[in-house]
Design a protein around this motif. Structure first.
Motif, PDB file in Angstrom:
ATOM      1  N   THR A  76       0.801  -1.231   0.000  1.00 21.89           N
ATOM      2  CA  THR A  76       0.000   0.000   0.000  1.00 21.89           C
ATOM      3  C   THR A  76       0.834   1.282   0.000  1.00 21.89           C
ATOM      4  O   THR A  76       0.479   2.247  -0.673  1.00 21.89           O
ATOM      5  CB  THR A  76      -0.980  -0.003   1.192  1.00 21.89           C
ATOM      6  OG1 THR A  76      -1.812  -1.165   1.110  1.00 21.89           O
ATOM      7  CG2 THR A  76      -1.861   1.241   1.185  1.00 21.89           C
ATOM      8  N   PRO A  77       1.947   1.351   0.743  1.00 27.96           N
ATOM      9  CA  PRO A  77       2.756   2.584   0.702  1.00 27.96           C
ATOM     10  C   PRO A  77       3.178   2.996  -0.699  1.00 27.96           C
ATOM     11  O   PRO A  77       3.238   4.190  -1.012  1.00 27.96           O
ATOM     12  CB  PRO A  77       3.976   2.223   1.568  1.00 27.96           C
ATOM     13  CG  PRO A  77       3.443   1.249   2.547  1.00 27.96           C
ATOM     14  CD  PRO A  77       2.462   0.419   1.773  1.00 27.96           C
ATOM     15  N   LEU A  78       3.464   2.014  -1.552  1.00 27.59           N
ATOM     16  CA  LEU A  78       3.851   2.328  -2.931  1.00 27.59           C
ATOM     17  C   LEU A  78       2.678   2.937  -3.695  1.00 27.59           C
ATOM     18  O   LEU A  78       2.841   3.891  -4.465  1.00 27.59           O
ATOM     19  CB  LEU A  78       4.341   1.069  -3.635  1.00 27.59           C
ATOM     20  CG  LEU A  78       5.024   1.264  -4.998  1.00 27.59           C
ATOM     21  CD1 LEU A  78       6.234   2.168  -4.866  1.00 27.59           C
ATOM     22  CD2 LEU A  78       5.410  -0.074  -5.587  1.00 27.59           C
ATOM     23  N   LEU A  79       1.481   2.402  -3.468  1.00 29.72           N
ATOM     24  CA  LEU A  79       0.270   2.944  -4.102  1.00 29.72           C
ATOM     25  C   LEU A  79      -0.004   4.362  -3.623  1.00 29.72           C
ATOM     26  O   LEU A  79      -0.370   5.244  -4.406  1.00 29.72           O
ATOM     27  CB  LEU A  79      -0.934   2.048  -3.789  1.00 29.72           C
ATOM     28  CG  LEU A  79      -0.895   0.609  -4.301  1.00 29.72           C
ATOM     29  CD1 LEU A  79      -2.095  -0.174  -3.777  1.00 29.72           C
ATOM     30  CD2 LEU A  79      -0.878   0.592  -5.820  1.00 29.72           C
ATOM     31  N   ILE A  80       0.184   4.571  -2.326  1.00 26.77           N
ATOM     32  CA  ILE A  80      -0.033   5.905  -1.749  1.00 26.77           C
ATOM     33  C   ILE A  80       0.953   6.902  -2.334  1.00 26.77           C
ATOM     34  O   ILE A  80       0.582   8.022  -2.713  1.00 26.77           O
ATOM     35  CB  ILE A  80       0.110   5.856  -0.214  1.00 26.77           C
ATOM     36  CG1 ILE A  80      -1.037   5.046   0.408  1.00 26.77           C
ATOM     37  CG2 ILE A  80       0.140   7.266   0.370  1.00 26.77           C
ATOM     38  CD1 ILE A  80      -0.888   4.819   1.898  1.00 26.77           C
ATOM     39  N   SER A  81       2.224   6.511  -2.421  1.00 30.29           N
ATOM     40  CA  SER A  81       3.258   7.400  -2.950  1.00 30.29           C
ATOM     41  C   SER A  81       2.942   7.808  -4.383  1.00 30.29           C
ATOM     42  O   SER A  81       3.076   8.980  -4.752  1.00 30.29           O
ATOM     43  CB  SER A  81       4.615   6.710  -2.880  1.00 30.29           C
ATOM     44  OG  SER A  81       5.624   7.553  -3.378  1.00 30.29           O
TER      45      SER A  81
END
Length: 240
Positions: free
Chosen positions: A180-185
């Motif tokens: 999820t952090p990659l999607l958020i970024s």
């Protein structure tokens, strides 16, 4: 005779002054009552907005798959405000719109934030302003002086979303959700790129836009750390 005329003139002037100030008093009483009615309506909006924010905070303690229902709950709360906003529309005449707009402006910004943030959790997309207006019962082609979600409200709400995203990203890592952090970024960077297309002259918006740089930096640090530790799933791992 002259004294009688003077007395009559004096009485006439006093009567005129009394009439003028009586009209002032009536206007002031009407203004006071109007502000009280507006306050009553905005109190309902404030209470509902607080409930929305409480639901958003629940996302930080849940797995993203369990957070998808949050958008539905927030939409239900937003929809429940339609009668309240209709009351405000009936109270405020178009030419007085900007006189009283500050009473509910902050609440609208927060409502935009809650809807946009929870919508991303469910759909991984940006929630459009027209959808938010529909949830609240506003016309997308509202005339000048009509209560609606203005562009400034929408953009300020999105600035709050980026700030919340940076916090949510860290909490995802704590829950060992490394995808999820990659999607958020990616989402926040796209949002930032969109803001850069705007020629922002509004002081508030400009300051809030500038603060997005810190959110992006925080997200990049998280993603970099995950990459170094090889915790971000590769394309091959995703396919498996």
């Amino acid at each position: 005779m002259s004294e009688t005329n003077n007395n009559n003139n004096s009485n006439s002037m006093m009567l005129e002054v009394n009439n003028i100030f009586n009209s002032f008093m009536n206007e002031m009483e009407e203004e006071f009552q109007l502000r009280q009615n507006i306050k009553n309506s905005t109190t309902v909006i404030d209470q509902t907005e607080r409930k929305m924010n409480l639901i958003v905070q629940m996302a930080h303690t849940q797995n993203i798959n369990n957070s998808k229902e949050l958008y539905k709950q927030i939409v239900e709360l937003a929809t429940s405000l339609k009668p309240t906003f209709n009351e405000l529309k009936a109270l405020i005449k178009p030419f007085n719109y900007y006189k009283y707009r500050d009473h509910w402006k902050r609440h609208l910004t927060q409502i935009v934030f809650c809807l946009a943030f929870s919508y991303w959790l469910e759909c991984k997309q940006l929630l459009k302003i027209e959808v938010i207006q529909n949830h609240l019962g506003f016309e997308s082609t509202a005339t000048k002086g009509s209560i609606t979600v203005e562009l400034e409200d929408y953009l300020l709400g999105l600035c709050d979303v980026t700030n919340e995203m940076s916090r949510y990203c860290v909490n995802c890592v704590i829950r060992q959700d490394f995808e999820t952090p990659l999607l958020i970024s990616t989402f926040v960077n796209d949002l930032y790129a969109g803001f850069r297309l705007l020629n922002l002259k509004n002081d508030i918006l400009r300051k809030r836009f500038d603060s997005m740089k810190y959110d992006i930096k925080k997200l990049e640090e998280v993603v970099y750390d995950l990459s170094v530790r090889k915790l971000i799933p590769t394309q091959q791992q995703k396919q498996q």
